[in-house]
Scaffold this motif. Structure first.
Motif, PDB file in Angstrom:
ATOM      1  N   SER A  50       0.829  -1.207   0.000  1.00  0.00           N
ATOM      2  CA  SER A  50       0.000   0.000   0.000  1.00  0.00           C
ATOM      3  C   SER A  50       0.864   1.258   0.000  1.00  0.00           C
ATOM      4  CB  SER A  50      -0.910   0.030   1.232  1.00  0.00           C
ATOM      5  OG  SER A  50      -1.846  -1.020   1.212  1.00  0.00           O
ATOM      6  N   ASN A  51       0.316   2.313  -0.591  1.00  0.00           N
ATOM      7  CA  ASN A  51       0.912   3.642  -0.478  1.00  0.00           C
ATOM      8  C   ASN A  51       0.158   4.409   0.595  1.00  0.00           C
ATOM      9  OD1 ASN A  51       3.014   4.062  -2.698  1.00  0.00           O
ATOM     10  ND2 ASN A  51       1.314   3.179  -3.834  1.00  0.00           N
ATOM     11  N   GLU A  52       0.831   4.743   1.663  1.00  0.00           N
ATOM     12  CA  GLU A  52       0.188   5.451   2.775  1.00  0.00           C
ATOM     13  C   GLU A  52       0.801   6.839   2.933  1.00  0.00           C
ATOM     14  OE1 GLU A  52      -2.379   4.544   4.303  1.00  0.00           O
ATOM     15  OE2 GLU A  52      -2.529   2.379   3.997  1.00  0.00           O
ATOM     16  N   TRP A  53      -0.087   7.827   3.174  1.00  0.00           N
ATOM     17  CA  TRP A  53       0.354   9.210   3.307  1.00  0.00           C
ATOM     18  C   TRP A  53      -0.196   9.802   4.603  1.00  0.00           C
ATOM     19  CZ3 TRP A  53       3.477  10.191  -0.750  1.00  0.00           C
ATOM     20  CH2 TRP A  53       3.288   9.404  -1.900  1.00  0.00           C
ATOM     21  N   LEU A  54       0.591  10.646   5.238  1.00  0.00           N
ATOM     22  CA  LEU A  54       0.106  11.451   6.354  1.00  0.00           C
ATOM     23  C   LEU A  54       0.446  12.911   6.054  1.00  0.00           C
ATOM     24  CD1 LEU A  54       0.794   9.510   9.678  1.00  0.00           C
ATOM     25  CD2 LEU A  54      -1.393   9.957   8.548  1.00  0.00           C
ATOM     26  N   CYS A  55      -0.584  13.710   5.906  1.00  0.00           N
ATOM     27  CA  CYS A  55      -0.414  15.135   5.607  1.00  0.00           C
ATOM     28  C   CYS A  55      -0.772  15.936   6.847  1.00  0.00           C
ATOM     29  CB  CYS A  55      -1.294  15.543   4.432  1.00  0.00           C
ATOM     30  SG  CYS A  55      -1.002  14.568   2.932  1.00  0.00           S
ATOM     31  N   PHE A  56      -0.069  17.043   7.061  1.00  0.00           N
ATOM     32  CA  PHE A  56      -0.329  17.850   8.253  1.00  0.00           C
ATOM     33  C   PHE A  56       0.024  19.311   7.981  1.00  0.00           C
ATOM     34  CE2 PHE A  56       3.958  16.179   8.517  1.00  0.00           C
ATOM     35  CZ  PHE A  56       4.734  17.254   8.946  1.00  0.00           C
ATOM     36  N   LEU A  57      -0.459  20.163   8.856  1.00  0.00           N
ATOM     37  CA  LEU A  57      -0.191  21.598   8.772  1.00  0.00           C
ATOM     38  C   LEU A  57       0.759  21.994   9.888  1.00  0.00           C
ATOM     39  CD1 LEU A  57      -3.840  22.895   8.181  1.00  0.00           C
ATOM     40  CD2 LEU A  57      -2.059  22.533   6.456  1.00  0.00           C
ATOM     41  N   TYR A  58       1.623  22.953   9.591  1.00  0.00           N
ATOM     42  CA  TYR A  58       2.565  23.454  10.597  1.00  0.00           C
ATOM     43  C   TYR A  58       2.614  24.972  10.525  1.00  0.00           C
ATOM     44  CZ  TYR A  58       6.755  23.911  13.475  1.00  0.00           C
ATOM     45  OH  TYR A  58       7.632  24.250  14.461  1.00  0.00           O
ATOM     46  N   SER A  59       2.476  25.607  11.668  1.00  0.00           N
ATOM     47  CA  SER A  59       2.455  27.062  11.722  1.00  0.00           C
ATOM     48  C   SER A  59       3.643  27.585  12.514  1.00  0.00           C
ATOM     49  CB  SER A  59       1.153  27.547  12.387  1.00  0.00           C
ATOM     50  OG  SER A  59       1.197  28.932  12.626  1.00  0.00           O
ATOM     51  N   ASN A  60       4.284  28.624  11.994  1.00  0.00           N
ATOM     52  CA  ASN A  60       5.349  29.323  12.705  1.00  0.00           C
ATOM     53  C   ASN A  60       4.896  30.762  12.947  1.00  0.00           C
ATOM     54  OD1 ASN A  60       7.857  29.832  13.874  1.00  0.00           O
ATOM     55  ND2 ASN A  60       8.796  30.403  11.917  1.00  0.00           N
ATOM     56  N   SER A  61       3.700  30.873  13.525  1.00  0.00           N
ATOM     57  CA  SER A  61       3.026  32.165  13.594  1.00  0.00           C
ATOM     58  C   SER A  61       3.755  33.195  14.453  1.00  0.00           C
ATOM     59  CB  SER A  61       1.603  31.974  14.130  1.00  0.00           C
ATOM     60  OG  SER A  61       1.637  31.331  15.394  1.00  0.00           O
ATOM     61  N   ASN A  62       4.470  32.742  15.501  1.00  0.00           N
ATOM     62  CA  ASN A  62       5.123  33.746  16.353  1.00  0.00           C
ATOM     63  C   ASN A  62       6.578  34.014  15.944  1.00  0.00           C
ATOM     64  OD1 ASN A  62       6.587  31.576  17.314  1.00  0.00           O
ATOM     65  ND2 ASN A  62       5.417  31.381  19.211  1.00  0.00           N
TER      66      ASN A  62
END
Length: 289
Positions: A50-62
């Protein structure tokens, strides 16, 4: 150059949900565990190929990101013999610049981890991964992502099995093997025009002329029997996605999903099957004269 800031509403969340992706956005302060951009089951069924993916968001707001930061994934392995291997860091670490922020998608496929379904010489039953961050390799680990568990199935694919990939309702990528049969239905659409016949017609005269033929096929794939949690996930995702594909060799071929429907397994009320009908996004033949 740089575009102006645009503000948009996230239409992926349910109408009764708070319109916020805070629970999916990792950041450089607080170190609260966040979810990935997937709605897949808490324990997802997968195969070695299987091809498995994990996507996520990352913020460097400060803007106070430390230098030499890295993303990585930590791995817990459960073996068939009941033993475990815990907190085993794996995958090449990805550097994060001091101004990093945005969308990330990581390949967490089993074939990157296991050879012949074994790890450290033992047969694997399931594994759990989580997103972590380190300032340097060997430095203390800061946990970012929640645990994501996969059960590794070892049954063989059918001749008609296909792996489907799609953009999730949260904007990540997901995949699932439809391991049952596949049916093919040809579609032939013709355009004709009529010519006059002679005053003395014969049986070999041609009056109706084919102007064009538009030929394509529709396909129906069956998931094989899966539990209710997987059925609800696939029904929701495949009915709503705007970008779906099937894997053919190493290529992801765009498709158009026409229908998705569940069917219960008569002998077992806890198992179901999903049928998905689709066609390729382009017609296979177009003939014109």
């Amino acid at each position: 150059g740089q575009t102006n800031v645009s503000w948009v509403l996230n239409s992926a969340l349910g109408m009764l949900d708070v319109n916020s992706l805070t629970g999916y956005t990792n950041d450089n302060s607080g170190y609260q565990t966040k979810d990935y951009l997937t709605t897949s089951p808490s324990v997802k069924q997968t195969y070695l190929d299987s091809n498995e993916w994990l996507c996520f968001l990352y913020s460097n707001s400060n803007g106070s990101q430390l230098s030499s930061q890295h993303f990585a994934f930590e791995l817990d392995v459960n073996y068939v013999d009941g033993t475990q291997e815990l907190a085993w860091a794996y995958l090449t670490q990805t550097s994060i610049s001091s101004t990093a922020g945005g969308y990330y998608c990581a390949n967490v496929s089993p074939n990157l981890l296991f050879t012949g379904q074994t790890y450290l010489g033992k047969l694997v039953r399931s594994y759990t991964i989580r997103l972590i961050r380190q300032q340097n390799l060997g430095a203390p680990i800061e946990r970012l992502g929640v645990d994501k568990e996969y059960t590794l199935l070892n049954d063989c694919h059918s001749d008609g099995a296909r792996e489907f990939h799609w953009v999730t309702t949260l904007g990540g990528w997901d995949s699932f093997w439809f391991n049952g049969e596949r049916e093919i239905s040809p579609n032939r659409r013709i355009t004709t025009f009529t010519t006059p016949i002679s005053y003395t017609p014969t049986s070999t005269d041609k009056m109706t002329i084919i102007k064009s033929i538009d030929y394509s096929k529709t396909y129906k794939s069956y998931s094989g029997y899966i539990n209710e949690e997987h059925v609800e996930w696939l029904m929701n995702e495949l009915s709503k996605t705007t970008d779906a594909r099937i894997r053919v060799g190493s290529e992801l071929i765009p498709i158009v999903i026409l229908s998705v429907e569940p069917k219960p397994y008569i002998s077992n009320q806890d198992l179901f099957q999903i049928n998905i009908e689709y066609r390729y996004s382009i017609d296979e033949n177009y003939i014109r004269q």
